[in-house]
Design a protein around this motif. Structure first.
Motif, PDB file in Angstrom:
ATOM      1  N   SER A 118       2.599  26.333  43.653  1.00  0.00           N
ATOM      2  CA  SER A 118       1.359  27.088  43.869  1.00  0.00           C
ATOM      3  C   SER A 118       1.557  28.514  43.378  1.00  0.00           C
ATOM      4  N   CYS A 119       0.462  29.245  43.301  1.00  0.00           N
ATOM      5  CA  CYS A 119       0.555  30.675  43.004  1.00  0.00           C
ATOM      6  C   CYS A 119       1.203  31.390  44.191  1.00  0.00           C
ATOM      7  N   THR A 120       0.907  30.907  45.392  1.00  0.00           N
ATOM      8  CA  THR A 120       1.521  31.468  46.599  1.00  0.00           C
ATOM      9  C   THR A 120       3.048  31.426  46.477  1.00  0.00           C
ATOM     10  N   THR A 175      -8.756  40.644  48.333  1.00  0.00           N
ATOM     11  CA  THR A 175      -7.990  39.587  47.660  1.00  0.00           C
ATOM     12  C   THR A 175      -7.723  38.463  48.633  1.00  0.00           C
ATOM     13  N   PHE A 176      -7.061  37.415  48.127  1.00  0.00           N
ATOM     14  CA  PHE A 176      -6.676  36.274  48.937  1.00  0.00           C
ATOM     15  C   PHE A 176      -5.439  36.632  49.770  1.00  0.00           C
ATOM     16  N   VAL A 227      -4.494  42.495  41.260  1.00  0.00           N
ATOM     17  CA  VAL A 227      -5.198  41.207  41.163  1.00  0.00           C
ATOM     18  C   VAL A 227      -6.287  41.375  40.112  1.00  0.00           C
ATOM     19  N   ASP A 244      -0.983  39.495  40.102  1.00  0.00           N
ATOM     20  CA  ASP A 244      -1.518  38.275  40.703  1.00  0.00           C
ATOM     21  C   ASP A 244      -2.611  37.826  39.741  1.00  0.00           C
ATOM     22  N   ALA A 293      -3.702  34.798  39.402  1.00  0.00           N
ATOM     23  CA  ALA A 293      -4.140  33.472  39.869  1.00  0.00           C
ATOM     24  C   ALA A 293      -5.415  33.010  39.161  1.00  0.00           C
ATOM     25  N   GLN A 294      -6.337  33.954  38.949  1.00  0.00           N
ATOM     26  CA  GLN A 294      -7.653  33.606  38.391  1.00  0.00           C
ATOM     27  C   GLN A 294      -7.731  33.915  36.899  1.00  0.00           C
ATOM     28  N   SER A 301      -2.286  30.476  39.198  1.00  0.00           N
ATOM     29  CA  SER A 301      -2.610  29.335  40.063  1.00  0.00           C
ATOM     30  C   SER A 301      -3.291  28.235  39.266  1.00  0.00           C
ATOM     31  N   LYS A 336      -9.544  26.661  40.178  1.00  0.00           N
ATOM     32  CA  LYS A 336      -9.342  27.580  39.051  1.00  0.00           C
ATOM     33  C   LYS A 336      -9.791  26.929  37.734  1.00  0.00           C
ATOM     34  N   GLY A 359      -0.860  23.913  42.386  1.00  0.00           N
ATOM     35  CA  GLY A 359       0.106  24.206  41.327  1.00  0.00           C
ATOM     36  C   GLY A 359       0.065  25.666  40.962  1.00  0.00           C
ATOM     37  N   TYR A 419     -13.978  37.145  49.518  1.00  0.00           N
ATOM     38  CA  TYR A 419     -12.968  37.557  50.495  1.00  0.00           C
ATOM     39  C   TYR A 419     -13.500  38.431  51.634  1.00  0.00           C
TER      40      TYR A 419
HETATM   41  C1  LIG Z   1      -6.223  31.190  44.255  1.00  0.00           C
HETATM   42  C2  LIG Z   1      -5.545  32.491  44.494  1.00  0.00           C
HETATM   43  C3  LIG Z   1      -4.250  32.578  45.053  1.00  0.00           C
HETATM   44  C4  LIG Z   1      -3.528  31.399  45.617  1.00  0.00           C
HETATM   45  O1  LIG Z   1      -3.274  30.382  44.714  1.00  0.00           O
HETATM   46  P1  LIG Z   1      -2.599  29.032  45.210  1.00  0.00           P
HETATM   47  O2  LIG Z   1      -2.188  28.364  43.943  1.00  0.00           O
HETATM   48  O3  LIG Z   1      -3.626  28.278  45.968  1.00  0.00           O
HETATM   49  O4  LIG Z   1      -1.427  29.397  46.054  1.00  0.00           O
HETATM   50  C5  LIG Z   1      -3.647  33.819  45.151  1.00  0.00           C
HETATM   51  N1  LIG Z   1      -4.271  34.937  44.738  1.00  0.00           N
HETATM   52  C6  LIG Z   1      -5.509  34.903  44.224  1.00  0.00           C
HETATM   53  C7  LIG Z   1      -6.150  36.184  43.770  1.00  0.00           C
HETATM   54  C8  LIG Z   1      -6.202  33.682  44.096  1.00  0.00           C
HETATM   55  O5  LIG Z   1      -7.429  33.655  43.602  1.00  0.00           O
END
Ligand SMILES: *Cc1c(COP(=O)(O)O)cnc(C)c1O
Length: 380
Positions: free
Chosen positions: A59-61, A85-86, A131, A157, A159-160, A181, A186, A193, A325
Motif C-alpha cells: 500500500s501507499c501507507t 490529507t489522508f 501531498v 505523498d 498517492a494520487q 498508491s 486511484k 497496493g 478529508y
Molecule cells: C489513498 C491515499 C493514501 C493511502 O493509500 P493506500 O494505498 O490506501 O495506503 C495516502 N495518502 C493519500 C494522499 C491518499 O490519497
C-alpha cells in the motif's frame, strides 16, 4: 415505472489482462513477492518516469512507513505535513514517535507551499511530507530550496499523482523519497497496493533490507553475499506476485486510462466553467507549473451548508457526489493541545469541497446529466 438513475462515485477499471497475468504467475509457481511481475512493474516505472529506484509495496501507507524508517525518525522529531490529507500521511511518522506539525493549504488550492511550511521549521524538524492533492503538483522548487537550506528530507505523498507533472518533471521524482498508491480508488489500481520511489542513492541498499523484513535477502539473490541474515529492522512490505501481475496489466494500458480520464475531467471543466460567473462556486485551480492526471474533479462551494445541500440534491437524482478529508489538526486522536490551532484554508476545503463521479465507464451523457443537475441546483 422509470428506472431510477444511479451514478456511483467510483467504479474500478479493469484493463483486460489482469486474470491472464495472475494465471501466469500461478502456473509458473512464483506467487510470493519479488518475482517476474514485481520486476516488470518496477522497471516500467523506472524507465517511464526516470525514478532512480522503485519498490512495490502492499500500500501507499506501507511505502510511507518505509520512508519514515529510512529517514530514521526518532521520538520527538517533527514532521511537517498538510492538515488536509489522508491519515496515513501522518500515521506512518506517528508510528515512529514523530510529532506532526500541520501546514495550511493555499487559498486557491488544497496543497501546502513553501510559504505555509517555512514558519513551522525549527531545530527539531526532520522532514516535510507534501501531498499532491487530486494529482496536482505542489510548487516543488521553493519547497526543495527550503528543505536544502534547513537540511530536511522531503517525501512526496504521491498517492494520487501517478503520471502527473511539475514543470515537465514527473511527480515522485523530485523529493528524496515518494510514495504511490494503487488502491482501487486511484487511477492505476491493484486492489490494495503501493510503491516506494527512492531518488536519493544513499537509501538504495537499506531500502531493500527494510523491504525484505530486515534481512539482506535481496543482496543474497544478486550474489553479493553468500548467505543472508538479520541485519536491520524491517517488515513485510512487499506484495505477492498476484498483486504485481494485476498491476502490470493496468500499466500496459496507462496511456489510454489517462487519456480517457482526462477527457472526462475536461468535459466537466468546460461545461461547468460558465457556472463560476453567476454562482458562488469554484472549479479546481491548476497552477501553470502543474500538469494534472485527472484523478479527482472537485467543486468548492460557498459554504458547508451549500455544499451539503448540493450533495443531498444530487443524491435525490441518483448521483453520488462526496466530500473529502476531515482536517487532521482537529482529529479527536490528537487531543485538545493540538486541536486548538487554526488553519483556515484547510478547514475551508474540508467544509466546502465536493468531489464528482469520475471513472472510465462514466459516459458523456452521464456527465451532461450531472452538469445539468448542478446548474439546476444553482439556478433554482
Ligand atoms: C489513498 C491515499 C493514501 C493511502 O493509500 P493506500 O494505498 O490506501 O495506503 C495516502 N495518502 C493519500 C494522499 C491518499 O490519497
Amino acid at each position: 415505472m422509470k428506472n431510477k438513475t444511479f451514478i456511483g462515485f467510483n467504479k474500478p477499471f479493469l484493463a483486460g489482462n489482469e486474470l491472464t497475468y495472475i494465471q501466469q504467475a500461478v502456473s509458473e509457481k512464483h506467487i510470493s513477492g519479488n518475482g517476474k511481475f514485481t520486476k516488470l512493474c518496477q522497471s516500467f516505472f523506472e524507465k517511464r518516469y526516470g525514478f532512480k529506484k522503485c519498490l512495490l509495496t502492499t500500500s501507499c501507507t506501507d511505502a510511507l512507513e518505509m520512508a519514515a524508517l529510512l529517514i530514521n525518525i526518532q521520538q520527538g522529531d517533527e514532521v511537517i505535513i498538510p492538515s488536509f490529507t489522508f491519515v496515513s500521511t501522518a500515521n506512518a511518522f506517528v508510528l515512529r514517535g514523530a510529532k506532526i506539525v500541520f501546514a495550511d493549504s493555499q487559498s486557491n488550492n488544497p496543497n501546502i507551499s513553501a510559504e505555509t511550511i517555512a514558519p513551522l521549521i525549527n531545530a527539531r524538524t526532520k522532514a516535510i511530507v507534501v501531498v499532491h492533492y487530486a494529482g496536482v503538483a505542489c510548487d516543488m522548487d521553493p519547497v526543495m530550496d527550503l528543505a536544502n537550506q534547513h537540511k530536511l528530507w522531503v517525501i512526496e505523498d504521491a498517492a494520487q499523482a501517478i503520471d502527473s507533472y511539475y514543470k515537465s518533471r514527473p511527480l515522485g521524482s523530485i523529493g528524496h523519497l515518494a510514495a504511490f498508491s494503487f488502491h482501487e480508488t486511484k487511477n492505476i489500481i491493484s486492489g490494495e497496493g503501493g510503491m516506494l520511489v527512492i531518488n536519493d542513492d544513499r537509501f538504495f541498499d537499506r531500502s531493500e533490507i527494510l523491504w525484505e523484513k530486515g534481512t539482506n535477502r535481496s543482496a543474497f539473490f544478486k550474489g553479493e553475499v553468500d548467505k543472508y541474515g538479520w541485519v536491520d529492522v524491517g517488515s513485510s512490505f512487499l506484495p505477492s506476485e498476484i498483486i504485481a501481475a494485476f498491476l502490470y496489466a493496468q500499466l500496459e494500458c496507462l496511456e489510454s486510462i489517462q487519456a480517457k480520464r482526462k477527457a472526462k475531467w475536461k468535459q466537466y471543466f468546460e461545461k461547468l466553467t460558465p457556472l463560476q460567473e453567476g454562482a458562488n462556486v469554484k472549479l479546481p485551480h491548476t497552477p501553470t507549473y502543474a500538469s494534472g492526471n485527472a484523478h479527482i474533479f472537485y467543486l468548492v462551494c460557498d459554504s458547508e451548508t451549500q455544499r451539503d445541500a448540493l450533495i443531498a440534491f444530487l443524491k435525490d437524482l441518483g448521483i453520488h457526489a462526496v466530500f473529502h478529508y476531515q482536517v487532521l489538526h482537529q482529529a479527536e486522536f490528537l487531543g485538545a493541545t493540538q486541536n486548538n490551532i487554526s488553519l483556515p484554508h484547510a478547514e475551508a476545503f474540508s467544509k466546502k469541497l465536493l468531489r464528482l463521479p469520475l471513472y472510465i465507464e462514466l459516459d458523456p451523457t452521464e456527465i451532461t446529466f450531472i452538469v445539468n443537475s448542478i446548474r439546476q441546483f444553482f439556478t433554482s
